[in-house]
Design a protein around this motif. Sequence first.
Motif, PDB file in Angstrom:
ATOM      1  N   GLU A 158      73.588 -27.870 113.626  1.00 23.58           N
ATOM      2  CA  GLU A 158      72.402 -28.105 114.442  1.00 23.58           C
ATOM      3  C   GLU A 158      71.568 -29.322 113.594  1.00 23.58           C
ATOM      4  OE1 GLU A 158      70.239 -24.387 114.893  1.00 23.58           O
ATOM      5  OE2 GLU A 158      71.653 -23.683 116.541  1.00 23.58           O
ATOM      6  N   LEU A 159      71.447 -29.212 112.744  1.00 26.38           N
ATOM      7  CA  LEU A 159      70.702 -30.469 111.924  1.00 26.38           C
ATOM      8  C   LEU A 159      71.347 -31.917 112.213  1.00 26.38           C
ATOM      9  CD1 LEU A 159      69.392 -28.676 108.755  1.00 26.38           C
ATOM     10  CD2 LEU A 159      68.059 -29.362 110.706  1.00 26.38           C
ATOM     11  N   LEU A 160      72.883 -31.780 112.141  1.00 25.36           N
ATOM     12  CA  LEU A 160      73.701 -32.942 112.155  1.00 25.36           C
ATOM     13  C   LEU A 160      73.596 -33.408 113.456  1.00 25.36           C
ATOM     14  CD1 LEU A 160      76.772 -31.970 109.900  1.00 25.36           C
ATOM     15  CD2 LEU A 160      74.730 -33.408 109.254  1.00 25.36           C
ATOM     16  N   LYS A 161      73.320 -32.468 114.301  1.00 25.22           N
ATOM     17  CA  LYS A 161      73.395 -33.188 116.070  1.00 25.22           C
ATOM     18  C   LYS A 161      72.040 -33.424 116.496  1.00 25.22           C
ATOM     19  CE  LYS A 161      77.420 -29.933 116.968  1.00 25.22           C
ATOM     20  NZ  LYS A 161      77.483 -28.538 117.834  1.00 25.22           N
ATOM     21  N   THR A 162      70.930 -33.227 115.620  1.00 21.44           N
ATOM     22  CA  THR A 162      69.643 -33.662 116.162  1.00 21.44           C
ATOM     23  C   THR A 162      69.459 -35.134 116.261  1.00 21.44           C
ATOM     24  OG1 THR A 162      68.946 -33.942 113.779  1.00 21.44           O
ATOM     25  CG2 THR A 162      68.468 -31.951 114.905  1.00 21.44           C
ATOM     26  N   GLU A 163      68.919 -35.742 117.188  1.00 22.96           N
ATOM     27  CA  GLU A 163      68.708 -37.172 117.698  1.00 22.96           C
ATOM     28  C   GLU A 163      68.434 -37.951 116.404  1.00 22.96           C
ATOM     29  OE1 GLU A 163      66.607 -40.218 120.874  1.00 22.96           O
ATOM     30  OE2 GLU A 163      66.490 -38.019 121.090  1.00 22.96           O
ATOM     31  N   ASN A 164      67.506 -37.566 115.686  1.00 24.30           N
ATOM     32  CA  ASN A 164      67.096 -38.302 114.391  1.00 24.30           C
ATOM     33  C   ASN A 164      67.559 -37.489 113.206  1.00 24.30           C
ATOM     34  OD1 ASN A 164      65.993 -40.725 113.154  1.00 24.30           O
ATOM     35  ND2 ASN A 164      63.868 -39.956 113.415  1.00 24.30           N
ATOM     36  N   LYS A 165      69.038 -37.655 112.917  1.00 25.08           N
ATOM     37  CA  LYS A 165      69.251 -36.834 111.659  1.00 25.08           C
ATOM     38  C   LYS A 165      68.734 -36.622 110.619  1.00 25.08           C
ATOM     39  CE  LYS A 165      73.342 -37.994 110.074  1.00 25.08           C
ATOM     40  NZ  LYS A 165      74.766 -38.358 109.716  1.00 25.08           N
ATOM     41  N   PRO A 166      68.428 -35.752 109.916  1.00 22.44           N
ATOM     42  CA  PRO A 166      67.740 -35.574 108.674  1.00 22.44           C
ATOM     43  C   PRO A 166      68.526 -36.629 107.489  1.00 22.44           C
ATOM     44  CG  PRO A 166      68.055 -33.542 109.568  1.00 22.44           C
ATOM     45  CD  PRO A 166      69.100 -34.365 110.353  1.00 22.44           C
ATOM     46  N   ASP A 167      68.012 -37.111 106.568  1.00 25.76           N
ATOM     47  CA  ASP A 167      68.778 -37.672 105.633  1.00 25.76           C
ATOM     48  C   ASP A 167      68.711 -36.877 104.356  1.00 25.76           C
ATOM     49  OD1 ASP A 167      65.840 -38.112 104.837  1.00 25.76           O
ATOM     50  OD2 ASP A 167      65.823 -40.140 104.896  1.00 25.76           O
ATOM     51  N   ALA A 168      67.903 -35.618 104.216  1.00 23.67           N
ATOM     52  CA  ALA A 168      67.838 -34.742 103.067  1.00 23.67           C
ATOM     53  C   ALA A 168      67.723 -33.327 103.456  1.00 23.67           C
ATOM     54  CB  ALA A 168      66.855 -35.013 102.141  1.00 23.67           C
ATOM     55  N   ILE A 169      68.155 -32.507 102.785  1.00 20.97           N
ATOM     56  CA  ILE A 169      67.860 -30.970 103.094  1.00 20.97           C
ATOM     57  C   ILE A 169      67.348 -30.342 101.870  1.00 20.97           C
ATOM     58  CG2 ILE A 169      69.053 -28.866 103.762  1.00 20.97           C
ATOM     59  CD1 ILE A 169      71.091 -30.247 105.126  1.00 20.97           C
ATOM     60  N   PHE A 170      66.390 -29.690 102.012  1.00 23.82           N
ATOM     61  CA  PHE A 170      65.520 -28.530 101.251  1.00 23.82           C
ATOM     62  C   PHE A 170      66.001 -27.258 101.571  1.00 23.82           C
ATOM     63  CE2 PHE A 170      61.849 -26.269  99.782  1.00 23.82           C
ATOM     64  CZ  PHE A 170      62.027 -26.299  98.388  1.00 23.82           C
ATOM     65  N   THR A 171      66.648 -26.765 100.706  1.00 24.33           N
ATOM     66  CA  THR A 171      66.993 -25.102 100.958  1.00 24.33           C
ATOM     67  C   THR A 171      66.261 -24.217 100.128  1.00 24.33           C
ATOM     68  OG1 THR A 171      68.875 -25.635  99.326  1.00 24.33           O
ATOM     69  CG2 THR A 171      69.241 -25.687 101.490  1.00 24.33           C
ATOM     70  N   ALA A 172      65.941 -23.024 100.568  1.00 31.11           N
ATOM     71  CA  ALA A 172      64.778 -21.999 100.169  1.00 31.11           C
ATOM     72  C   ALA A 172      65.501 -20.632  99.341  1.00 31.11           C
ATOM     73  CB  ALA A 172      64.104 -21.892 101.226  1.00 31.11           C
TER      74      ALA A 172
END
Length: 264
Positions: A158-172
């Motif tokens: 879902e994140l990869l399909k967002t219009e403005n794809k994230p450039d980083a992921i912070f995981t919890a």
Amino acid sequence: MNGIESIANKKQYNISISQTHESYEVEKRNIQHLTTRAITGLLISLSAETKNIDHIKALHAQGLPIVFFDRVNEEINTHKVVVNNFQGAYDGTTELIKSGYKRIAHITSSRNSFVTAERLKGYRAALKENNIKPQAAYVKYCAHSGREPDEIGTAIDELLKTENKPDAIFTASDRITTTTLSMLNKKGISIPNEMALLGFTNTQFASDLNPSLSTVFQPGFEMGERAMEMLIGIIESKRPIEEFLTTELPAIVIGRNSSLPIGN
């Protein structure tokens, strides 16, 4: 577990270890089984699914010494050992921002968890302080805290399909962090060139992963030690304990190759 065992062995206590695998039903069954063995105390980190703690309240009302660690609940007045979840998430997100990342997503655990709430607050606070507007589409919840890899895979897709794809992921969480690293590698996504990664983890092997994993390191061994010491303190107390402590341990950010500054 090693921290718990180290204190138990010194004090000549035997311990029984049960894992919930993030299941509320398994948690209840495990506790029921343990209480049939005439245990003298209970250390517990709540499962990701646990919302109702009546099964634990009943034991507490009967006088069983109980100490919470990591995932705690405020409904029972007893000792608790946690990490500074807010500060750890704030510092981890800030580390990504300082490295040049601006579109930072957050994959976290179940919505009902105290830990989830505190880490989400820290993540959002770091974004706001750096004039980055938090995006609802960048926050993904894993109801089972990553117990089922598919829920992490869905979050990443879902994140990869967002219009403005994230450039980083912070995981919890530990499981979410290491599984996200594995899945990004399997998808052929270059870390950190296409997607940086930094997350909470207890693993001692973060520097050996590919790429080496940037982490908010939780002092798990010390947490286990403190929790066991507190539980033994309740068990061996000659008079009722009326004042209980919440011990908060620091979480330390360690930057490695998975979140190298942009341009390096």
